[in-house]
Write a protein that holds these residues in place. Structure first.
Motif, PDB file in Angstrom:
ATOM      1  N   ILE A   1      -2.628  45.502  65.679  1.00  0.00           N
ATOM      2  CA  ILE A   1      -1.614  44.771  66.445  1.00  0.00           C
ATOM      3  C   ILE A   1      -2.153  43.403  66.849  1.00  0.00           C
ATOM      4  CG2 ILE A   1      -0.372  44.711  68.653  1.00  0.00           C
ATOM      5  CD1 ILE A   1      -0.129  47.778  68.440  1.00  0.00           C
TER       6      ILE A   1
ATOM      7  N   SER B   1      -1.127  39.566  65.698  1.00  0.00           N
ATOM      8  CA  SER B   1      -0.728  38.604  66.729  1.00  0.00           C
ATOM      9  C   SER B   1      -1.536  37.310  66.674  1.00  0.00           C
ATOM     10  CB  SER B   1      -0.886  39.238  68.117  1.00  0.00           C
ATOM     11  OG  SER B   1      -0.108  40.407  68.216  1.00  0.00           O
TER      12      SER B   1
ATOM     13  N   ILE C   1       6.703  42.572  75.043  1.00  0.00           N
ATOM     14  CA  ILE C   1       5.927  42.450  73.801  1.00  0.00           C
ATOM     15  C   ILE C   1       6.860  42.104  72.647  1.00  0.00           C
ATOM     16  CG2 ILE C   1       4.595  43.725  72.063  1.00  0.00           C
ATOM     17  CD1 ILE C   1       3.299  45.296  74.361  1.00  0.00           C
TER      18      ILE C   1
ATOM     19  N   SER D   1       6.633  38.469  70.826  1.00  0.00           N
ATOM     20  CA  SER D   1       6.280  38.532  69.409  1.00  0.00           C
ATOM     21  C   SER D   1       7.314  37.802  68.566  1.00  0.00           C
ATOM     22  CB  SER D   1       6.203  39.992  68.936  1.00  0.00           C
ATOM     23  OG  SER D   1       5.196  40.685  69.606  1.00  0.00           O
TER      24      SER D   1
ATOM     25  N   ARG E   1      -0.251  33.275  71.135  1.00  0.00           N
ATOM     26  CA  ARG E   1       0.528  34.495  70.936  1.00  0.00           C
ATOM     27  C   ARG E   1      -0.378  35.725  71.045  1.00  0.00           C
ATOM     28  NH1 ARG E   1       3.494  36.195  65.251  1.00  0.00           N
ATOM     29  NH2 ARG E   1       4.235  38.229  65.915  1.00  0.00           N
TER      30      ARG E   1
ATOM     31  N   ILE F   1       0.090  38.737  73.833  1.00  0.00           N
ATOM     32  CA  ILE F   1       0.286  40.139  73.433  1.00  0.00           C
ATOM     33  C   ILE F   1      -0.828  41.013  74.015  1.00  0.00           C
ATOM     34  CG2 ILE F   1       0.438  41.751  71.498  1.00  0.00           C
ATOM     35  CD1 ILE F   1       2.856  39.849  71.875  1.00  0.00           C
TER      36      ILE F   1
ATOM     37  N   THR G   1      -0.267  44.231  76.385  1.00  0.00           N
ATOM     38  CA  THR G   1      -0.742  45.582  76.067  1.00  0.00           C
ATOM     39  C   THR G   1      -1.623  46.113  77.198  1.00  0.00           C
ATOM     40  OG1 THR G   1      -2.654  44.747  74.810  1.00  0.00           O
ATOM     41  CG2 THR G   1      -0.650  45.229  73.562  1.00  0.00           C
TER      42      THR G   1
ATOM     43  N   SER H   1       7.923  42.865  66.540  1.00  0.00           N
ATOM     44  CA  SER H   1       8.842  42.753  67.680  1.00  0.00           C
ATOM     45  C   SER H   1       9.899  43.856  67.665  1.00  0.00           C
ATOM     46  CB  SER H   1       9.517  41.377  67.688  1.00  0.00           C
ATOM     47  OG  SER H   1      10.198  41.149  66.468  1.00  0.00           O
TER      48      SER H   1
END
Length: 480
Positions: free
Chosen positions: A291, A295, A347, A351, A360, A364, A368, A428
């Motif tokens: 992830i 990102s 998120i 995204s 970005r 993110i 998280t 996203s």
């Protein structure tokens, strides 16, 4: 009543020693939680290196990750029943052996097919531990400390995940160019497996399980080891009375779900299992490195940044353990669900609107971390605690096993489906799906989940019976 398997003699503790004995029992048994956490978290950093060595595709990547979860579902389903039959302590010792065998099989896997099979075996131990350890802790704990003691298993789970992230980052950044570095990431889990097996040899059996088998002398002896003398005598009378009552009605089977109050508890347990997983937490715990790479982080930078997810999970669990002594379980659960759903929505939004790059990536990462603060600080500890305490003794193994089975099946679907969703609809939209499911989880918790704080296991059983009796009486009144 049949006689239980022999267990180490539980001598009455000297005044003051019972607290130390209970603390030792808690630490040793929660090595099962540490293994649970390490074995589920290590794949996060090992997977990118497996992709190169084993030639993984998005499909086989999902299978390698989720085969452990599929195994865990069956480990949970049968683990509860086996623990009912043979004892909590003996079951944990068997699980330690399976942890060791499964870890070694994964470490030396020569191909994707063997890795999938080995991860399934390892999953049997993970699932069995997810059921047996919380029940064992709940049954050895005094009611006023049960929340904190049971959730120490959750603390060990996230600690195991943090250790996995740290070892992954160190090994990946230091020896990442070496072939097969993922094997070293995996083999570390053999050490706590050995420690768990050795330690449980010296731990007592659950006093409530001993009472359910009719071994009241040993029940009192164990209670005297982990309680003050006055507490041991008082609790012994409660446990004995409830064990006799449950024995008269025989051990629970699926047929017992025809009884309304048992069926309602069973339904709540299944619901708790589902709403813990549909937050998508394990998409982050298993695929956090991917992830973050998606990102804007590089592979090695993502491995390092992912440690933040592990750190916040541990810190949040400490906060959650403290909150359990102050706040009701139900309130914590609903607050946690609201927080995770909001984070998932954000998120998805960021995204979508932020261009690829470091900004970005850091946004993110911050989200998280926020998500995990709510998940690990509220939802996860409350879920495992409530599952360990809401079921009456006669169906505790059945109810805990079935709930954990469903929890792991949903976990499996998330683990298997996430790479496919990521490839098909993007980052996203995947998180928008989780956000919608989160709204449904909030609605379920608000409508069906009861409060269990400050109630003994025996009190809870009487409570659910009384509630069911009142509802049946009200229904009969309406019919008249």
């Amino acid at each position: 009543m049949r006689s239980p398997a022999p267990a180490p003699a539980a001598k009455a503790a000297r005044p003051g020693n019972h607290k130390k004995a209970l603390r030792t029992v808690t630490i040793i048994s929660t090595f099962g939680g540490l293994l649970f956490g390490y074995d589920t978290g290590v794949i996060n950093g090992a997977l990118p290196y497996m992709q190169e060595d084993l030639g993984l595709t998005p499909l086989t990547e999902g299978l390698v990750t989720s085969s452990l979860l599929f195994g865990a579902a069956f480990g949970a389903l049968f683990g509860g029943r086996l623990a009912d039959r043979n004892g909590r302590r003996k079951m944990i010792m068997v699980l330690a052996v399976i942890f060791l065998i499964g870890t070694l099989a994964c470490t030396f896997s020569p191909s994707t097919e063997v890795m999938i099979a080995a991860r399934f075996i390892l999953g049997l131990a993970v699932g069995g531990a997810s059921v047996t350890v919380p029940v064992y802790l709940a049954e050895v704990s005094p009611s006023d400390r049960r929340g904190r003691i049971v959730t120490q298993n959750e603390l060990m789970i996230v600690t195991g995940q943090l250790l996995a992230f740290i070892f992954n980052a160190y090994l990946g950044n230091t020896f990442g160019e070496s072939g097969g570095i993922w094997r070293w990431m995996l083999v570390i889990a053999t050490l706590p497996a050995i420690a768990l097996w050795i330690g449980m040899n010296f731990m007592p059996e659950s006093p409530r399980w001993l009472a359910s088998m009719g071994s009241f002398g040993e029940t009192l002896s164990v209670l005297q080891r982990i309680r003050s003398q006055e507490e041991a005598r008082r609790e012994f009378e409660e446990v004995k009375a409830m064990a006799v009552e449950d024995y008269k009605s025989k051990m629970g089977t699926w047929k017992d779900l025809g009884i309304p109050w048992l069926r309602r508890i069973f339904f709540v347990g299944l619901g708790l299992a589902v709403i813990q997983q549909i937050t998508g937490v394990n998409s982050i715990m298993y695929y956090g490195t991917q992830i973050l790479s998606e990102s804007g982080f590089g592979r090695e930078a993502a491995l390092t940044a992912n440690i933040a997810n592990g750190v916040i999970s541990v810190l949040a669990t400490f906060v959650g353990i403290w909150l359990l002594g102050k706040v009701g379980r139900r309130r914590m659960l609903i607050t946690g669900q609201a927080g995770t759903t909001t984070a998932l929505l954000l998120i998805g939004i960021f995204s979508l609107i932020l261009p690829e790059g470091s900004v970005r990536g850091f946004v993110i990462l911050a989200l998280t971390v926020t998500f995990l603060a709510f998940q690990q600080g509220a939802i996860s500890p409350v879920t495992w605690l409530m599952l360990s305490e809401i079921f009456p003794l006669k169906i505790r193994g059945l109810g805990m096993g079935a709930s954990a089975f469903l929890l792991w099946i949903v976990n499996f679907l998330v683990g298997f489906g996430f790479p496919q969703f990521l490839a098909a609809i993007g980052l996203s939209n995947t998180f928008f799906v989780f956000a919608v499911l989160g709204v449904g989880a909030i609605a379920f918790a608000a409508k069906y989940v009861p409060e269990t704080k400050d109630k003994s296991l025996e009190d809870l059983e009487h409570y659910f019976k009384n509630v069911a009796g009142q509802k049946s009486g009200a229904a009969a009144g309406k019919a008249i």
